[in-house]
Scaffold this motif. Structure first.
Motif, PDB file in Angstrom:
ATOM      1  N   ASP A  79      -1.059   2.852   1.746  1.00 56.20           N
ATOM      2  CA  ASP A  79       0.334   2.424   1.629  1.00 56.20           C
ATOM      3  C   ASP A  79       0.542   1.743   0.284  1.00 56.20           C
ATOM      4  O   ASP A  79       0.130   0.601   0.066  1.00 56.20           O
ATOM      5  N   GLU A 107      -1.171   9.783   3.541  1.00 57.05           N
ATOM      6  CA  GLU A 107      -1.971   9.864   4.764  1.00 57.05           C
ATOM      7  C   GLU A 107      -2.790  11.149   4.749  1.00 57.05           C
ATOM      8  O   GLU A 107      -2.247  12.229   4.543  1.00 57.05           O
ATOM      9  N   VAL A 115      -4.742   5.922   5.779  1.00 60.79           N
ATOM     10  CA  VAL A 115      -3.402   5.648   5.277  1.00 60.79           C
ATOM     11  C   VAL A 115      -3.507   4.756   4.044  1.00 60.79           C
ATOM     12  O   VAL A 115      -4.118   3.683   4.096  1.00 60.79           O
TER      13      VAL A 115
END
Length: 245
Positions: A222, A215, A220
């Motif tokens: 992931d 982040e 973000v």
């Protein structure tokens, strides 16, 4: 009250009342904007900012963003951003470490004058700057001490931007080896550019199963095994179209 008694011996009288009044006025002006709802206000344009010619570097939302932005304006004007950041985080940490004091600041049944006097005594004993003392008193007067931890974190975001730093958080199952942490930090620095310094924070979360979650700059990425498994599960659950076989 026991905590208050322990710090009473270190109480010092406020100095330079004119400067204090000016700083309190700056904070109060920045916190008052009845025409704009707290939940939707863009704090890149905090009320009072134009008069003080201070640009808030990040748009923060909600009540905590309002308070953090107001404190930022006063801190920049006093040339004390880093000092205020340190003092505010120190105060928030002290609250966490004292169950009694934590209960005290969350108890709205405590009379306002008692809340304010206690905060004044503690700030004086800790020798906090006038900006920090004035701010904490205003927060106490407004019955918002229970939100102080969140306010401190939001102010820390503004302070990092003020110092030209970009916070990046990497979440993994186990701590990254030093060489991998260094390589990740260098990669982020290349992406962000030389105009800012990367401040990398590591977090451990076994629930992601593996991989990492990155982040930074309100983005973000992931790349965790948990998320990949969930994505694959959704694909497997989708009905198969015979026409496409």
């Amino acid at each position: 009250m026991a905590l208050c008694n322990r710090v009473r011996s270190g109480i010092a009288l406020f100095q330079n009342s004119a400067v204090i009044a000016s700083q309190r006025s700056t904070l109060q002006r920045s916190l008052v904007a009845p025409s704009i709802p707290l939940a939707s206000r863009n704090y890149a344009n905090v009320p009072g900012q134009k008069d003080n010619k201070v640009k808030v570097p990040l748009a923060l939302f909600g009540g905590s963003g309002n308070y953090a932005s107001a404190l930022y304006i006063a801190s920049v004007k006093a040339n004390a951003v880093e000092k205020v950041e340190s003092e505010l985080l120190q105060f928030a940490e002290a609250v966490k470490n004292s169950a009694k004091f934590s209960m005290f600041i969350k108890d709205l049944s405590v009379a306002k004058d008692v809340r304010v006097k206690t905060i004044q005594d503690i700030c004086a004993a800790a020798k906090f700057s006038n900006v920090t003392k004035n701010f904490l008193v205003i927060v106490a007067e407004n019955g918002r001490l229970k939100y102080l931890d969140t306010i401190a974190k939001r102010f820390a975001e503004l302070a990092m931007a003020y110092k030209g730093e970009v916070k990046a958080t990497v979440t993994t199952v186990v701590p990254l080896p030093p060489e991998e942490e260094k390589a990740l930090k260098e990669t982020l620095q290349e992406i962000i550019g030389s105009g800012a310094k990367v401040n990398l924070e590591q977090k451990i979360d076994p629930s992601i199963l593996g991989g990492l979650v990155l982040e930074f700059s309100q983005k973000v990425f992931d790349m965790s095994i948990k998320t990949r498994a969930q994505q694959m599960e959704r694909v497997l659950r989708e009905p198969i179209s015979v026409a496409n076989i």
